[in-house]
Design an enzyme around this catalytic site. Structure first.
Site: not given
Ligand code: LLP
Length: 881
Positions: A765, A801, A832
């Site tokens: 992110r 989201r 829908c």
């Molecule tokens: N490492 C692992 C093992 C993970 O499961 C994830 C994210 C990351 C790194 C990266 O995380 P980040 O830095 O992006 O927070 N769809 C959700 C977020 C799901 C994250 C899943 N795992 C959203 O839209 O907020």
């Protein structure tokens, strides 16, 4: 309100300041309001203003934010002789604040530091961590912060009188109180105390500085007033000395019509009566501790709630004068984590004493009941799990006993959604349309208090936020600013967002023309900004404590973005064969050691393929080693551990803790070691990822300490992968993750780690979210019931989201960026489902068909999570150079 006003139509006459002395104003500052030099600058200004008003200011301060938790943990650690790091952190934190204030920490705090060391060593020797000792240790947080504050005020030319609160307040142990309660949650009466008033009036100086949260027990011991106790201290002191007012300075500017984290259109409540404020604070709002209201209510002392970082905002005034007769809903509160217990029995009918018998069971188990509803054959009660600290075993015991009375069931987790206001009963009929929001929810319990101050529904927890939002929209959306309702959170904080992330300084403002040109006929369209992507990558590469950064491809697999990050030297974290294949397709020469494969519950063949490629493979369960040991013979692997506590912006993205499917639990380490040995594998790295969208800088330090501890059992470990999860501000009012603090914390951890162990991060992110926006075209406008809908060509298939996590994405009308917002609308897509809503109650200028709307912070988990639902194709993408 004039300084001398001590209106108390509903209360007793308070003690007055000694004749001839100026009226008192008690100003309470919480932990986040005393944590930085800037905070103390504001406090100085406020003190001077009160003096200029002819008041005598009494400053009541908390410990620096986070220190009470540190002190609590310190004693627990001391008993296991692990207190050194905690001691160092506490000292460093105060030294840093002292340095920022230009105060000599050794001169001011040496005594407290020495006491702390002595007490911690004593606890380590004796194993004593009794509540009495805990109280002494925790009191040091307030003692230190007030000593620093007083020294600073003196250096600024004021004459502070530092007074030990344990000499001001004597707490009574309620008869029969437990040992813990006596020391850690004692209570003070609020009786007028002319001697105290005289003492404070006579204290040598122009401002009295004292501590919240702590009191004496009359026999020379320290006791605590329980969490939230600083609010209580301020209110009790104000009550005892008959202050002209009691000001609670905190990090939000007052009580709101609904939690602003749920809905940024939440309105500030300008004035409330004491009973209303009590109702709001007890039913979920955390701004103010409920126990501070009765003391000021009793004496009719006005209580002001204000925000230290925005002192110009008037905030909320709670007073007897606000007890207007007009019936109206003033706030909607949501309290989650509530469990219902229902008992069905024909015995209730005409049987005396049934309820008493049932309630006695809860009483015996120390559980307090919140809400009750009864019929001839059923009684349902709610238990607030936070208050009752319910564990499964305790609950089972209660249910077993209750079964003697009838058929028993527990329902949960549920949430209590309350409408709070005066005489709600008399306006139930006009609430009709608002209550339509309840049509589809299963309501487990309805209760309306006899004091007619609230109307409460209990629904399944997952529906609570949506219900509160809908009710708020229907009840508040069209209400103008008046004597009760102030501006919205959105209006107050919109201009306050952090730098490039969003808001006034967002990159897309300067590129509006490029964006409008790109949008022409091509929406929905994701647009990414190369300089912002590069800046985010540079931010992370600049972390001095981190050896390697792997980009979590799942956040956005746009090929141009991957090329950019590859060029900037980042590695890649992949969770599927598809992601691994993509990075090797794009970069055939890529060193496999720059790739992590971190799957979860993947089939054997995926591990085999990844090992064959030579990338780092992370095991997330024992199963692979148990079932396919031959696959790992002679191989290097990483193992993902569960650090026990998940964090993140939503429960779906918290990926640690007892109920998460990820990671090997600490208690399985012995078994893990056996399996690794049996398989002939080597564990070269340990991994943990607590969750996603985290803004707490201590998160990665905690993970590193946890993994560092575990690594002692794995002689071959060379890397600790701290996961990703670095959050970015999305909503108005959120502050940026303090990367410098993350780095400083990690540097400290490194010092304690054996030489040569690398720290890795795998963020998704943080690298892409703010660099991406989603452009949408307005399709249709519609007014229905009380809501205006702005339809766009972006649906939940393009950005899921908001529907999936209730996520907030800023929405602006790019075509009319210079026009003032005049309407509150729901922005909806063409899919829908009713969940196909991108934003509720957003303030926008009047939109027309064809206008281009921009949806912010859409670079992460936007395009990557899109689908062809309804056979609407995913949006196109564009990278702007
Ligand atoms: N490492 C692992 C093992 C993970 O499961 C994830 C994210 C990351 C790194 C990266 O995380 P980040 O830095 O992006 O927070 N769809 C959700 C977020 C799901 C994250 C899943 N795992 C959203 O839209 O907020």
């Amino acid at each position: 309100m004039s300084a001398a006003s001590t209106a108390h139509p509903s209360g007793e006459r308070p003690a007055a300041p000694p004749s001839g002395s100026p009226p008192f104003a008690v100003l309470k500052f919480g932990g986040t309001s005393v944590q930085s030099p800037e905070c103390w600058q504001t406090i100085e200004r406020l003190v001077r203003e009160r003096l200029a008003e002819g008041l005598r200011p009494i400053v009541v301060a908390s410990a620096v934010a986070g220190i009470s938790n540190e002190l609590e943990a310190l004693l627990a650690a001391a008993v296991e002789e692990r207190h050194e790091p905690g001691l160092r952190r506490i000292e460093e934190r105060h030294r840093a604040l002292a340095a920022g204030l230009g105060v000599d920490a050794d001169a001011v705090l040496a005594g407290d530091f020495a006491t702390l060391r002595r007490v911690a060593s004593g606890a380590a020797l004796t194993g004593d961590s009794s509540p009495a000792l805990q109280a002494r240790v925790m009191a040091l947080g307030e003692l230190m912060s007030t000593r620093l504050g007083a020294a600073w005020l003196r250096a600024r030319g004021l004459r502070p009188a530092w007074v030990d609160a344990r000499e001001l307040l004597v707490a009574e142990a309620p008869a029969g109180a437990s040992e813990r309660k006596r020391w850690l949650a004692a209570a003070c009466d609020s009786d007028p105390d002319p001697a105290l008033a005289a003492r404070l009036a006579a204290a040598d100086g122009d401002v009295v500085v004292t501590q919240g949260f702590i009191a004496g027990d009359g026999r020379g011991h320290t006791v605590l007033l329980g969490r939230g106790g600083s609010d209580t201290s301020a209110a009790v002191i104000a009550a005892k000395i008959g202050a002209a007012r009691c000001e609670i300075w905190t990090d939000v500017p007052g009580l709101y019509s609904v939690d602003p984290r749920l809905l940024p259109t939440a309105r500030i409540l300008k004035r409330l009566a004491y009973d209303e404020a009590l109702e709001i604070t007890t039913s979920g709002a955390k701004v103010l501790h409920p126990s501070c209201i009765p003391p000021v209510a009793r004496h009719g002392i006005p209580l002001h709630v204000r925000c230290l970082s925005r002192p110009e905002i008037e905030g909320t005034v709670v007073s007897a004068e606000a007890a207007d007769a007009v019936a109206q809903v003033k706030a909607i509160s949501v309290k989650k984590g509530v469990l219902l217990v229902t008992i069905d029995t024909p015995r209730m009918w005409q049987e005396a004493g049934f309820l008493a018998e049932a309630f006695a069971v809860f009483g015996r188990h120390g559980l307090s009941i919140d809400l009750v509803s009864t019929s001839q054959t059923n009684v349902t009660v709610s238990l607030d799990s936070a208050m009752n600290v319910l564990d499964t075993a305790a609950l089972d015991a209660v249910l077993r006993e209750l079964r003697r009375l009838g058929r028993v069931a527990s329902i949960g987790p549920t949430a209590v959604v309350s409408l709070v206001g005066r005489e709600i009963r008399s306006i139930l009929h006009i609430l009709g349309p608002a209550l339509e929001a309840l049509e589809d929810e299963r309501i487990h319990l309805v209760s309306q208090a006899a004091n007619d101050l609230n109307f409460t529904f209990v629904v399944d927890e997952e529906h609570a936020d949506r219900l509160a939002r809908t009710l708020h929209g229907q009840l508040f959306q069209h209400r103008k600013e008046d004597a009760l309702l102030g501006p919205s959170w959105h209006e107050l904080f919109e201009g306050q967002r952090a730098d490039h992330v969003a808001g006034p300084k967002a990159w897309w403002r300067a590129r509006r023309e490029d964006l409008l040109a790109a949008a022409g006929g091509r929406t929905p369209l994701y647009v990414y900004d190369r300089p912002t992507l590069t800046a985010a990558a540079e931010d992370l590469r600049g972390l001095t404590a981190v050896d390697r950064v792997f980009y979590a491809v799942k956040a956005n697999f746009n090929r141009d973005i991957l090329r950019l990050f590859h060029g900037l030297g980042l590695g890649f974290e992949c969770v599927s064969p598809g992601e691994v294949a993509l990075v090797f397709d794009l970069f055939p020469e890529l060193d496999p050691q720059r790739v992590l494969f971190t799957p979860n519950f993947a089939p054997r063949a995926e591990y085999a393929a990844a090992l064959a490629r030579g990338v780092h493979v992370t095991l997330d369960n024992l199963h692979p080693l148990e079932a396919w040991p031959d696959l790992f013979r002679g191989r290097d692997v990483l193992v993902r551990l569960d650090p026990g506590k998940g964090r993140g912006h939503h429960k779906h993205v918290k990926t640690a803790g007892a109920v998460s499917k990820f990671g090997v639990a600490p208690e399985q380490l012995d078994r893990l070691l056996e399996l690794v040995a049996a398989a002939g594998a080597r564990v070269v790295g340990l991994h943990a990822h607590t969750g996603s969208g985290i803004l707490t800088p201590g998160n990665w330090e905690e993970t590193a300490r946890f993994l560092g501890g575990a690594a002692e059992r794995f002689p071959d470990v060379r890397f600790l992968d701290l996961g990703g999860g670095l959050g970015i501000p999305e909503k108005p009012g959120q502050t940026r993750l303090d990367l410098a603090a993350v780095d400083a914390n990690l540097r400290r951890v490194r010092q304690a780690l054996p030489e040569g162990i690398e720290l890795w991060l795998e963020p998704g992110r943080y690298l892409v979210a703010t660099a991406g926006v989603l452009l949408a075209s307005v399709t249709q406008i519609k007014d229905k019931s009380t809501v205006r809908y702005v339809g766009v060509d972006v649906g939940m298939n393009t950005l899921i989201r908001p529907a999936l996590y209730g996520a907030y994405h800023e929405i602006v009308n790019l075509t009319r960026l210079d026009e003032r917002p005049t309407e509150e609308v729901n922005v909806v897509g063409p899919i829908c489902e009713s969940g196909d809503t991108l934003g509720y109650e957003r303030r926008l200028p009047a939109c027309r068909e064809g206008d281009v709307l921009l949806i912010g912070t859409a670079g992460a988990y936007g395009r990557a999570m899109s689908s062809e639902y309804n056979l609407r194709p995913p949006a196109a993408e564009l990278l702007l150079d």
